[in-house]
Design a protein around this motif. Structure first.
Motif, mmCIF file in Angstrom:
data_model
loop_
_atom_site.group_PDB
_atom_site.id
_atom_site.type_symbol
_atom_site.label_atom_id
_atom_site.label_comp_id
_atom_site.label_asym_id
_atom_site.label_seq_id
_atom_site.Cartn_x
_atom_site.Cartn_y
_atom_site.Cartn_z
ATOM 1 N N MET A 1 -41.095 -18.797 -36.674
ATOM 2 C CA MET A 1 -41.853 -19.583 -35.694
ATOM 3 C C MET A 1 -41.635 -19.051 -34.275
ATOM 4 S SD MET A 1 -41.356 -23.457 -37.242
ATOM 5 C CE MET A 1 -42.549 -24.278 -36.161
ATOM 6 N N THR A 2 -40.421 -18.645 -33.974
ATOM 7 C CA THR A 2 -40.108 -18.146 -32.628
ATOM 8 C C THR A 2 -40.875 -16.860 -32.333
ATOM 9 O OG1 THR A 2 -37.932 -19.147 -32.773
ATOM 10 C CG2 THR A 2 -38.228 -17.480 -31.078
ATOM 11 N N ALA B 1 -44.419 -17.849 -31.840
ATOM 12 C CA ALA B 1 -44.609 -18.623 -30.601
ATOM 13 C C ALA B 1 -44.859 -17.684 -29.424
ATOM 14 C CB ALA B 1 -43.389 -19.498 -30.332
ATOM 15 N N ALA C 1 -48.304 -16.077 -29.873
ATOM 16 C CA ALA C 1 -49.364 -17.077 -29.679
ATOM 17 C C ALA C 1 -49.533 -17.405 -28.193
ATOM 18 C CB ALA C 1 -49.036 -18.344 -30.467
ATOM 19 N N ASP C 2 -48.410 -17.545 -27.496
ATOM 20 C CA ASP C 2 -48.518 -17.914 -26.087
ATOM 21 C C ASP C 2 -49.099 -16.768 -25.268
ATOM 22 O OD1 ASP C 2 -48.248 -20.307 -24.677
ATOM 23 O OD2 ASP C 2 -46.526 -19.555 -23.571
ATOM 24 N N HIS D 1 -52.941 -20.992 -30.025
ATOM 25 C CA HIS D 1 -51.753 -21.616 -30.608
ATOM 26 C C HIS D 1 -52.026 -22.176 -31.999
ATOM 27 C CE1 HIS D 1 -51.325 -21.666 -26.197
ATOM 28 N NE2 HIS D 1 -50.072 -21.350 -26.465
ATOM 29 N N PRO D 2 -51.047 -22.067 -32.861
ATOM 30 C CA PRO D 2 -51.209 -22.633 -34.203
ATOM 31 C C PRO D 2 -50.981 -24.144 -34.202
ATOM 32 C CG PRO D 2 -49.013 -21.709 -33.990
ATOM 33 C CD PRO D 2 -49.725 -21.428 -32.688
ATOM 34 N N GLU D 3 -51.491 -24.814 -35.239
ATOM 35 C CA GLU D 3 -50.992 -26.140 -35.602
ATOM 36 C C GLU D 3 -50.031 -25.888 -36.742
ATOM 37 O OE1 GLU D 3 -54.207 -28.831 -36.533
ATOM 38 O OE2 GLU D 3 -55.451 -27.974 -34.967
ATOM 39 N N TRP D 4 -48.795 -26.342 -36.599
ATOM 40 C CA TRP D 4 -47.838 -26.060 -37.675
ATOM 41 C C TRP D 4 -46.849 -27.171 -37.851
ATOM 42 C CZ3 TRP D 4 -45.376 -20.825 -35.635
ATOM 43 C CH2 TRP D 4 -45.009 -20.968 -34.301
#
Lengths: 90, 90
Positions: free
Chosen positions: B39-40, B43, B46-47, B52-55
């Motif tokens: 996720m990191t 992140a 994505a930023d 951005h994801p929905e997770w």
């Protein structure tokens, strides 16, 4: 580990709601970087405690649910993690 | 931004499913540290993309949903983010 009443636990924490066997809160931040920064701080705390949140993130929002699966409800571990979240978000 | 067919997009990615206006996948890892490490990495990507994801995460599991809200469906941005996820998880 002693089970606590989720409603009592939630009442003692700002913005939390108690369910049958969990407590939950929606955290909102200014943007994704702040939301994910919060998650990162909590991830380290949670992994040290070996007690992990269920959480959903989209952009600046983090929905958190805390429960202690081994105990089938809310315990002091959830209180400790919720308090860490309040500190990290505050 | 051009909308793509979610089913076509999902078919071209390993383990993804296409919905009406999104693509989704459940990623499983060995433990929380690996899941949150994934996720990191995402992140940051994505930023940078401002996409951005929905997770949802619980312990070693990360449920991801990708959509492009501005376009009302799946676009190349979602493909790019999904490919970054495959690389980060692989």
């Amino acid at each position: 580990m002693e089970r606590l009443d989720p409603k009592d636990v939630a009442d003692a924490l700002p913005g939390w709601t108690g369910g049958d066997d969990f407590i939950t809160k929606v955290f909102k931040f200014d943007d994704f970087a702040q939301a994910f920064g919060f998650m990162t701080r909590i991830a380290i705390t949670a992994d040290k405690m070996d007690h992990h949140p269920e959480w959903f993130n989209v952009y600046n929002r983090v929905d958190v649910t805390l429960t202690t699966h081994d105990a089938g409800g809310v315990t002091q571990k959830d209180v400790t993690l919720a308090e860490a979240m309040e500190k990290a978000a505050g």
